[in-house]
Design a protein around this motif. Structure first.
Motif, PDB file in Angstrom:
ATOM      1  N   ILE A 191       0.830  -1.205   0.000  1.00 20.54           N
ATOM      2  CA  ILE A 191       0.000   0.000   0.000  1.00 20.54           C
ATOM      3  C   ILE A 191       0.864   1.255   0.000  1.00 20.54           C
ATOM      4  N   LEU A 192       1.904   1.260   0.815  1.00 19.71           N
ATOM      5  CA  LEU A 192       2.793   2.423   0.835  1.00 19.71           C
ATOM      6  C   LEU A 192       3.566   2.555  -0.483  1.00 19.71           C
ATOM      7  N   GLY A 193       3.879   1.444  -1.124  1.00 16.15           N
ATOM      8  CA  GLY A 193       4.514   1.502  -2.438  1.00 16.15           C
ATOM      9  C   GLY A 193       3.615   2.155  -3.478  1.00 16.15           C
ATOM     10  N   ILE A 194       2.325   1.853  -3.411  1.00 18.00           N
ATOM     11  CA  ILE A 194       1.365   2.491  -4.313  1.00 18.00           C
ATOM     12  C   ILE A 194       1.300   3.985  -4.034  1.00 18.00           C
ATOM     13  N   ALA A 195       1.316   4.349  -2.748  1.00 22.74           N
ATOM     14  CA  ALA A 195       1.294   5.769  -2.381  1.00 22.74           C
ATOM     15  C   ALA A 195       2.543   6.486  -2.883  1.00 22.74           C
TER      16      ALA A 195
END
Length: 121
Positions: A8-12
């Motif tokens: 999720i943080l990678g997508i952000a």
């Protein structure tokens, strides 16, 4: 849960990169506040997942990376605070400060890099 937080943080991070490129394009309008809000909501979701993952058993103690998860969470949380200031300035139709954008990006990317080290440990 840690892998979920990482994803999720990678997508952000990817969405934040898109926002940075759109903001720096000369002559182009500022990126949509909706895109910035989506970026922020995804990042806050990833931070929440990271907080839940850190409640589990410690990892990386034998490699000396036991505190990396907490360090990553603090850096991402600080980036969220600065990001909220940027978002509120954007909603008030003020020009975004390049310094604040740089601080936000530095905190967020540093947190993500530390999280990568924690996940790989």
């Amino acid at each position: 849960m840690l892998i979920t937080a990482f994803t999720i943080l990678g997508i952000a991070v990817l969405l934040g990169s898109v926002l940075a490129v759109l903001y720096m394009r000369e002559g182009a309008a500022a990126p949509s506040w909706r895109l910035a809000a989506l970026h922020g909501l995804i990042a806050i979701g990833g931070l929440g997942c990271l907080g839940l993952a850190l409640r589990g058993p410690p990892r990386g103690l034998d490699q000396g990376a036991g505190s990396f998860g907490m360090i990553a969470a603090v850096l991402v949380a600080l980036a969220a605070v600065v990001g909220f200031a940027l978002f509120s300035a954007r909603l008030r139709k003020r020009r975004l400060s390049g310094t604040l954008i740089g601080i936000h990006a530095t905190l967020a990317i540093s947190g993500f890099v530390v999280l990568i080290a924690y996940v790989m440990a």
